[in-house]
Design a protein around this motif. Structure first.
Motif, PDB file in Angstrom:
ATOM      1  N   SER A  58      31.218  40.337  35.748  1.00 34.39           N
ATOM      2  CA  SER A  58      31.990  39.284  36.382  1.00 34.39           C
ATOM      3  C   SER A  58      33.032  38.708  35.429  1.00 34.39           C
ATOM      4  O   SER A  58      34.209  38.969  35.569  1.00 34.39           O
ATOM      5  CB  SER A  58      31.056  38.178  36.889  1.00 34.39           C
ATOM      6  OG  SER A  58      31.792  37.153  37.470  1.00 34.39           O
ATOM      7  N   CYS A  59      32.575  37.997  34.373  1.00 29.98           N
ATOM      8  CA  CYS A  59      33.529  37.169  33.601  1.00 29.98           C
ATOM      9  C   CYS A  59      34.401  37.973  32.637  1.00 29.98           C
ATOM     10  O   CYS A  59      35.489  37.566  32.298  1.00 29.98           O
ATOM     11  CB  CYS A  59      32.752  36.120  32.819  1.00 29.98           C
ATOM     12  SG  CYS A  59      31.785  36.821  31.468  1.00 29.98           S
ATOM     13  N   ARG A  60      33.870  39.076  32.100  1.00 29.49           N
ATOM     14  CA  ARG A  60      34.585  39.895  31.108  1.00 29.49           C
ATOM     15  C   ARG A  60      34.731  39.196  29.748  1.00 29.49           C
ATOM     16  O   ARG A  60      35.477  39.634  28.892  1.00 29.49           O
ATOM     17  CB  ARG A  60      35.977  40.254  31.666  1.00 29.49           C
ATOM     18  CG  ARG A  60      36.610  41.514  31.150  1.00 29.49           C
ATOM     19  CD  ARG A  60      38.007  41.608  31.696  1.00 29.49           C
ATOM     20  NE  ARG A  60      38.774  40.419  31.398  1.00 29.49           N
ATOM     21  CZ  ARG A  60      39.606  40.285  30.384  1.00 29.49           C
ATOM     22  NH1 ARG A  60      39.804  41.277  29.556  1.00 29.49           N
ATOM     23  NH2 ARG A  60      40.262  39.162  30.185  1.00 29.49           N
ATOM     24  N   GLY A  62      31.747  37.597  27.994  1.00 29.76           N
ATOM     25  CA  GLY A  62      30.474  37.257  27.357  1.00 29.76           C
ATOM     26  C   GLY A  62      29.909  35.934  27.813  1.00 29.76           C
ATOM     27  O   GLY A  62      29.205  35.260  27.046  1.00 29.76           O
ATOM     28  N   CYS A  64      29.008  35.259  31.602  1.00 30.02           N
ATOM     29  CA  CYS A  64      28.165  35.297  32.805  1.00 30.02           C
ATOM     30  C   CYS A  64      26.859  36.046  32.579  1.00 30.02           C
ATOM     31  O   CYS A  64      25.884  35.829  33.300  1.00 30.02           O
ATOM     32  CB  CYS A  64      28.915  35.929  33.967  1.00 30.02           C
ATOM     33  SG  CYS A  64      29.152  37.721  33.816  1.00 30.02           S
ATOM     34  N   GLY A  65      26.818  36.942  31.595  1.00 31.62           N
ATOM     35  CA  GLY A  65      25.583  37.661  31.278  1.00 31.62           C
ATOM     36  C   GLY A  65      25.251  38.786  32.235  1.00 31.62           C
ATOM     37  O   GLY A  65      24.153  39.329  32.194  1.00 31.62           O
ATOM     38  N   ASP A  67      26.657  41.920  32.665  1.00 33.84           N
ATOM     39  CA  ASP A  67      26.882  43.341  32.341  1.00 33.84           C
ATOM     40  C   ASP A  67      26.071  43.817  31.132  1.00 33.84           C
ATOM     41  O   ASP A  67      26.506  44.706  30.407  1.00 33.84           O
ATOM     42  CB  ASP A  67      28.373  43.638  32.142  1.00 33.84           C
ATOM     43  CG  ASP A  67      28.952  42.919  30.933  1.00 33.84           C
ATOM     44  OD1 ASP A  67      28.372  41.891  30.526  1.00 33.84           O
ATOM     45  OD2 ASP A  67      29.982  43.376  30.402  1.00 33.84           O
ATOM     46  N   CYS A  79      31.066  43.966  27.955  1.00 36.96           N
ATOM     47  CA  CYS A  79      32.374  43.318  27.792  1.00 36.96           C
ATOM     48  C   CYS A  79      32.640  42.813  26.380  1.00 36.96           C
ATOM     49  O   CYS A  79      33.789  42.560  26.025  1.00 36.96           O
ATOM     50  CB  CYS A  79      32.529  42.175  28.793  1.00 36.96           C
ATOM     51  SG  CYS A  79      31.385  40.818  28.521  1.00 36.96           S
TER      52      CYS A  79
END
Ligand code: SF4
Ligand code: FES
Length: 238
Positions: A58-60, A62, A64-65, A67, A79
């Motif tokens: 999602s955030c790209r 570090g 949203c956690g 990926d 990311c």
């Protein structure tokens, strides 16, 4: 003209709706100059090579956690992982120890059940002051290294104790959050929180293997927090 950058990957694939069993897919992708991080390369694969690979992100940045994945044998966030730091072929697998929903996506139910089981919120029944519940700078400092967790699950899914008992052992991420509230000067539920953890599985399945601390992409130390909870339990029995 900039040099062509081609990267080799081996990616875990499994779609329970059509595959009998998981398999590894070998592929290569040509990157653009702007592709610096592992997540950039995965998105480039989805754009140009195979759009069927399932991942969460999602955030790209570090934050949203979502990926976290196992990269060349170690859990990390795609990311925040620089491609220059990875050996090729880059081997991508889902986080270990949790059921696979599809490809690199795991079912996080046990992880979040354990997180919720530690009551990850402030408990204070005193009437709220007009503005806010204040802390001294020293008391606030106690929360550093605890509140920054992004619940990516890299730590808990690197922990053998969590692999064997994800339904019984809270795991490093949940225990870090448990200590985050035990350490909070404004919280009044210390006894209830310790009772909730005093159990052969919930807390004491931690054998200080330290994988959690080794993999945390935010540089946190769940193992230290777990040690602090154990200390609190010992102190209240003497
Ligand atoms: S402690 Fe670190 S590795 Fe574990 S969930 Fe939080 S941010 Fe992720
Ligand atoms: S995409 Fe949000 S932490 Fe990586």
């Amino acid at each position: 003209m900039s040099e062509k950058r081609v990267i080799q990957f081996e990616i875990y694939r499994y779609d329970p709706d059509k595959d009998d069993r998981p398999y590894m897919q070998n592929l290569e992708v040509e990157l653009k100059d702007s592709d610096k991080m592992l997540l950039d390369a995965i998105l480039r694969i989805k754009d140009n090579v195979d759009d069927s690979i399932a991942i969460r992100r999602s955030c790209r940045e570090g934050v949203c956690g979502s990926d976290a994945m196992n990269v060349n044998g170690k859990n990390m966030l795609a990311c925040t992982t620089n491609l220059n730091d990875l050996k090729q072929p880059i081997v991508l697998r889902p986080l270990p120890g949790l059921p696979v929903v599809r490809d690199l996506i795991v079912d996080m139910t046990h992880f979040f059940d354990q997180y919720h089981s530690v009551m990850p919120y402030l408990i204070n029944d005193a009437p709220p002051p007009e503005k806010e519940r204040l802390q001294s700078p020293e008391a606030r400092e106690e929360l550093n290294g605890l509140y920054e967790c992004i619940l990516c699950a890299a730590c808990s899914t690197a922990c053998p104790s969590f692999w064997w008992n994800p339904d019984k052992f809270v795991g490093p991420a949940g225990l870090l959050q448990a200590y985050r509230f035990l350490a909070d000067s404004r919280d009044q539920a210390t006894a209830e929180r310790l009772d909730n953890l005093e159990d052969p599985y919930r807390l004491f399945r931690c054998h200080t293997i330290m994988n959690c601390t080794d993999v945390c992409p935010k540089g946190l130390n769940p193992s230290h927090a777990i040690g602090k909870i154990k200390e609190m339990l010992v102190r209240r029995t003497v």
